[in-house]
Design a protein around this motif. Structure first.
Motif, PDB file in Angstrom:
ATOM      1  N   ILE A 141       4.590  -6.937   0.613  1.00 37.81           N
ATOM      2  CA  ILE A 141       4.459  -5.443   0.245  1.00 37.81           C
ATOM      3  C   ILE A 141       4.248  -4.673   1.440  1.00 37.81           C
ATOM      4  O   ILE A 141       4.317  -3.530   1.694  1.00 37.81           O
ATOM      5  CB  ILE A 141       2.588  -5.405  -0.031  1.00 37.81           C
ATOM      6  CG1 ILE A 141       2.857  -6.438  -1.537  1.00 37.81           C
ATOM      7  CG2 ILE A 141       2.133  -4.313  -0.422  1.00 37.81           C
ATOM      8  CD1 ILE A 141       1.544  -7.015  -1.831  1.00 37.81           C
ATOM      9  N   ARG A 181       6.195  -0.814   1.949  1.00 38.48           N
ATOM     10  CA  ARG A 181       5.412   0.417   2.381  1.00 38.48           C
ATOM     11  C   ARG A 181       5.800   0.503   4.260  1.00 38.48           C
ATOM     12  O   ARG A 181       6.215   1.691   4.412  1.00 38.48           O
ATOM     13  CB  ARG A 181       3.932  -0.337   3.208  1.00 38.48           C
ATOM     14  CG  ARG A 181       2.519  -0.360   1.580  1.00 38.48           C
ATOM     15  CD  ARG A 181       1.646  -1.232   1.767  1.00 38.48           C
ATOM     16  NE  ARG A 181       1.129  -0.051   2.154  1.00 38.48           N
ATOM     17  CZ  ARG A 181       0.073   0.665   1.095  1.00 38.48           C
ATOM     18  NH1 ARG A 181      -0.421   0.291   0.339  1.00 38.48           N
ATOM     19  NH2 ARG A 181      -0.837   1.728   2.042  1.00 38.48           N
ATOM     20  N   ASP A 202       7.274   5.911   1.327  1.00 42.57           N
ATOM     21  CA  ASP A 202       5.976   6.225   1.012  1.00 42.57           C
ATOM     22  C   ASP A 202       6.730   8.329  -0.109  1.00 42.57           C
ATOM     23  O   ASP A 202       7.540   7.830  -0.374  1.00 42.57           O
ATOM     24  CB  ASP A 202       5.949   7.051   2.581  1.00 42.57           C
ATOM     25  CG  ASP A 202       6.980   7.921   3.237  1.00 42.57           C
ATOM     26  OD1 ASP A 202       7.950   8.485   2.260  1.00 42.57           O
ATOM     27  OD2 ASP A 202       7.564   8.194   4.295  1.00 42.57           O
ATOM     28  N   LEU A 231       7.348   5.507  -2.820  1.00 37.06           N
ATOM     29  CA  LEU A 231       6.858   3.893  -2.849  1.00 37.06           C
ATOM     30  C   LEU A 231       5.884   3.322  -3.781  1.00 37.06           C
ATOM     31  O   LEU A 231       5.971   2.031  -4.061  1.00 37.06           O
ATOM     32  CB  LEU A 231       6.132   4.355  -1.944  1.00 37.06           C
ATOM     33  CG  LEU A 231       4.449   3.241  -1.357  1.00 37.06           C
ATOM     34  CD1 LEU A 231       5.313   1.804  -0.685  1.00 37.06           C
ATOM     35  CD2 LEU A 231       3.108   3.721  -0.164  1.00 37.06           C
ATOM     36  N   LEU A 283       7.143  -0.338  -4.883  1.00 28.15           N
ATOM     37  CA  LEU A 283       6.226  -1.159  -5.355  1.00 28.15           C
ATOM     38  C   LEU A 283       5.724  -1.547  -7.203  1.00 28.15           C
ATOM     39  O   LEU A 283       5.718  -2.542  -7.616  1.00 28.15           O
ATOM     40  CB  LEU A 283       4.559  -0.977  -5.090  1.00 28.15           C
ATOM     41  CG  LEU A 283       4.504  -0.683  -3.780  1.00 28.15           C
ATOM     42  CD1 LEU A 283       3.181  -0.106  -3.748  1.00 28.15           C
ATOM     43  CD2 LEU A 283       4.764  -1.640  -2.425  1.00 28.15           C
ATOM     44  N   ASP A 343       6.908  -4.751  10.956  1.00 25.87           N
ATOM     45  CA  ASP A 343       5.905  -3.673  10.771  1.00 25.87           C
ATOM     46  C   ASP A 343       4.742  -5.069  10.891  1.00 25.87           C
ATOM     47  O   ASP A 343       5.182  -6.173  10.728  1.00 25.87           O
ATOM     48  CB  ASP A 343       5.710  -3.892   9.385  1.00 25.87           C
ATOM     49  CG  ASP A 343       4.335  -3.212   8.856  1.00 25.87           C
ATOM     50  OD1 ASP A 343       4.428  -1.890   9.472  1.00 25.87           O
ATOM     51  OD2 ASP A 343       4.010  -3.087   8.133  1.00 25.87           O
ATOM     52  N   THR A 363       1.381  -1.358  -9.511  1.00 28.54           N
ATOM     53  CA  THR A 363       1.920  -0.231  -8.510  1.00 28.54           C
ATOM     54  C   THR A 363       0.218   0.435  -8.244  1.00 28.54           C
ATOM     55  O   THR A 363      -0.371   0.909  -7.127  1.00 28.54           O
ATOM     56  CB  THR A 363       2.397   1.136  -9.255  1.00 28.54           C
ATOM     57  OG1 THR A 363       3.639   0.241 -10.040  1.00 28.54           O
ATOM     58  CG2 THR A 363       2.486   2.796  -9.033  1.00 28.54           C
ATOM     59  N   HIS A 391      -1.780   0.948  -5.152  1.00 27.45           N
ATOM     60  CA  HIS A 391      -1.939   2.461  -4.529  1.00 27.45           C
ATOM     61  C   HIS A 391      -3.291   2.871  -3.134  1.00 27.45           C
ATOM     62  O   HIS A 391      -1.970   3.612  -2.438  1.00 27.45           O
ATOM     63  CB  HIS A 391      -2.003   3.118  -5.892  1.00 27.45           C
ATOM     64  CG  HIS A 391      -2.281   4.397  -5.645  1.00 27.45           C
ATOM     65  ND1 HIS A 391      -1.111   5.036  -5.726  1.00 27.45           N
ATOM     66  CD2 HIS A 391      -2.977   5.656  -5.474  1.00 27.45           C
ATOM     67  CE1 HIS A 391      -1.083   6.651  -5.593  1.00 27.45           C
ATOM     68  NE2 HIS A 391      -2.224   6.896  -5.453  1.00 27.45           N
ATOM     69  N   ARG A 433      -4.952   0.465   2.295  1.00 26.53           N
ATOM     70  CA  ARG A 433      -4.463   1.692   3.479  1.00 26.53           C
ATOM     71  C   ARG A 433      -3.451   0.039   4.567  1.00 26.53           C
ATOM     72  O   ARG A 433      -3.567  -1.017   4.343  1.00 26.53           O
ATOM     73  CB  ARG A 433      -5.268   1.617   4.319  1.00 26.53           C
ATOM     74  CG  ARG A 433      -5.858   2.505   3.710  1.00 26.53           C
ATOM     75  CD  ARG A 433      -7.238   3.414   3.855  1.00 26.53           C
ATOM     76  NE  ARG A 433      -8.679   2.320   4.037  1.00 26.53           N
ATOM     77  CZ  ARG A 433      -9.748   2.226   4.147  1.00 26.53           C
ATOM     78  NH1 ARG A 433     -10.290   3.491   4.704  1.00 26.53           N
ATOM     79  NH2 ARG A 433     -10.948   1.371   4.271  1.00 26.53           N
ATOM     80  N   PRO A 434      -2.843   0.667   5.459  1.00 27.71           N
ATOM     81  CA  PRO A 434      -1.675  -0.313   6.265  1.00 27.71           C
ATOM     82  C   PRO A 434      -2.304  -1.476   7.075  1.00 27.71           C
ATOM     83  O   PRO A 434      -1.811  -2.338   6.297  1.00 27.71           O
ATOM     84  CB  PRO A 434      -1.087   0.639   7.649  1.00 27.71           C
ATOM     85  CG  PRO A 434      -1.461   2.338   6.951  1.00 27.71           C
ATOM     86  CD  PRO A 434      -3.013   2.249   5.402  1.00 27.71           C
ATOM     87  N   THR A 490      -2.906  -3.954   4.238  1.00 29.56           N
ATOM     88  CA  THR A 490      -1.911  -4.430   3.817  1.00 29.56           C
ATOM     89  C   THR A 490      -1.909  -6.044   3.431  1.00 29.56           C
ATOM     90  O   THR A 490      -1.756  -6.607   3.129  1.00 29.56           O
ATOM     91  CB  THR A 490      -0.856  -4.502   3.931  1.00 29.56           C
ATOM     92  OG1 THR A 490      -0.602  -2.744   4.332  1.00 29.56           O
ATOM     93  CG2 THR A 490       0.547  -4.827   4.242  1.00 29.56           C
TER      94      THR A 490
END
Length: 447
Positions: free
Chosen positions: A122, A126, A130, A134, A138, A189, A368, A372, A375-376, A379
């Motif tokens: 995931i 991400r 975006d 995104l 997803l 990431d 999804t 949704h 936040r980062p 994750t």
């Protein structure tokens, strides 16, 4: 032209991640029908047979949350590659195992390696997508997961009958090597602020999850004392996380009703899905005397229905109707279960196709919507927790529906329990579709 090149690289990177997802889910299910053939070649007690599968699912479930946090700390692409490399090596060890004990040990290593791979998916998606794309990216996870889980028993049956049970594990090697070769497409990431690993939380969640899952997959029977101990440790984990300086699970995930609803819906839905895939081949082989290939092929209508409905849901239904499509999917799934319950084995082909249509229609909007608003910095926690709950749901489904079938000798009671779980899943996901918290899944948003 440069933009097209970047687009192609992004979608190629998504394909790499989806192959890794598929590889894990194939391996989790592919051994189910090969177990008796393995036992015939590697003699030992009959109790070894369930552990050919359980030795994989137990460490996988236990280490998922920790695997998600390790990606936050060291980088998701790095941990992903490490997990894939370990998975390939463990697959080779499984294929070469000279006895049941070594096979079970190698399966455990496979499960632990998969727990490093899956939570990173995931976050890596991400990092590449975006906006409206995104949601589309997803949305591919659910169909791949469902289709792979259904295809596993069929592929296991065909490979075992045509070649050998060892081919069941060797199929992972070219897939894993292809993923490693293409992994350069992945963009690194990690969490913006590098967290520390919460050792106390790790011990609590590993021990609690292990004590909760082990009795459910132990062929000797359910040990209620271990279940209770696991529940107590997980409750202690919840309290400890509220006070931890660097928690494994971000408390902010539970600030709104959406994510807890996603966890409950995932638990119930995958209990139905995995339980059905266990009971149908079991009933055909043990109750009706069908061979392994026939039992595997019987699930083909389900696979076809899932593939078709996933494509239609992603391309048209979800962009047009949003998260409410989940209820249509659950209604189709419930209709298929009731048809099998009423019509018996003669109704299986079209009833399973109906179940597959429901599964695909549900999974695309569900994943999804569930992710949704993550936040980062949430994750890693969200991915690990959602996958752990999914694994627990599958284990519960096998234990409940499979146990009902073995206890009664009839598939009717198992299908009735599956129908009840499908209804409960519909109730659980209501917060994901309420006007206040429902995400906008329309493709027009990203245009």
């Amino acid at each position: 032209m440069p933009t097209m090149t970047r687009d192609r690289r992004r979608w190629a990177a998504l394909a790499v991640l989806l192959v890794a997802e598929a590889m894990n889910l194939l391996d989790a299910t592919i051994v189910q029908v090969a177990g008796p053939a393995i036992h015939a070649e590697l003699p030992g007690p009959a109790a070894d047979v369930p552990w050919f599968s359980a030795a994989y699912t137990l460490p996988f479930a236990v280490f998922l949350i920790t695997g998600g946090r390790l990606g936050d700390i060291f980088g998701r692409a790095k941990v992903f590659k490490l997990g894939v490399a370990g998975f390939v090596l463990a697959s080779l060890a499984c294929a070469a195992a000279p006895d049941a004990g070594l096979l079970i040990a190698a399966r455990a290593v496979q499960g632990a390696a998969a727990a490093l791979i899956i939570p990173q998916t995931i976050g890596l998606i991400r990092a590449r997508f975006d906006g409206g794309e995104l949601a589309k990216a997803l949305g591919t996870i659910g169909p791949v997961m469902g289709l792979s889980a259904v295809t596993g028993p069929l592929l296991g049956a065909l490979l075992t009958q045509a070649i050998s049970w060892r081919a069941v594990f060797l199929v992972n090697v070219p897939l894993g090597l292809a993923v490693l070769l293409a992994a350069r497409l992945l963009r690194e990431d990690r969490a913006a602020t590098r967290p520390r690993l919460d050792l106390a939380g790790t011990v609590l969640v590993v021990a609690g999850t292990g004590l909760l899952v082990y009795p459910l997959i132990d062929p000797a029977g359910t040990n209620w004392a271990l279940l209770a101990a696991g529940a107590v440790l997980l409750a202690g984990f919840g309290f400890q996380q509220r006070r931890a300086a660097a928690p494994l699970v971000e408390p902010s995930l539970f600030a709104h009703r959406g994510f807890p609803a996603a966890l409950a819906g995932s638990l119930l839905f995958f209990a139905v899905m995995t339980g059905l895939m266990q009971v149908v081949p079991m009933h055909l082989q043990l109750g009706l005397g069908a061979d392994v290939r026939t039992a595997g092929l019987t699930l083909l209508p389900l696979s076809a229905g899932l593939a078709v409905s996933s494509a239609v849901a992603g391309a048209w239904l979800v962009p047009k109707f949003g998260a409410r499509v989940m209820f249509a999917g659950l209604a189709l799934l419930l209709s298929g279960i009731l048809a099998m319950q009423a019509g018996g084995a003669g109704a299986y082909p079209w009833a399973l196709a109906l179940c597959g249509l429901g599964m695909g229609t549900f999974t695309v909007p569900f994943f999804t919507a569930a992710l949704h608003q993550v936040r980062p910095h949430e994750t890693g926690s969200a991915a690990g927790l959602l996958n752990a709950v999914q694994q627990l749901g599958g284990t519960l489904g096998v234990a409940l529906l499979g146990g009902l079938y073995l206890g009664t000798g009839s598939a009717t009671a198992a299908f009735g329990a599956g129908a009840a779980l499908a209804v409960a899943a519909a109730s659980a996901v209501v917060p994901l579709t309420t006007r206040r918290g429902a995400p906008d899944l329309s493709s027009r948003r990203g245009r």
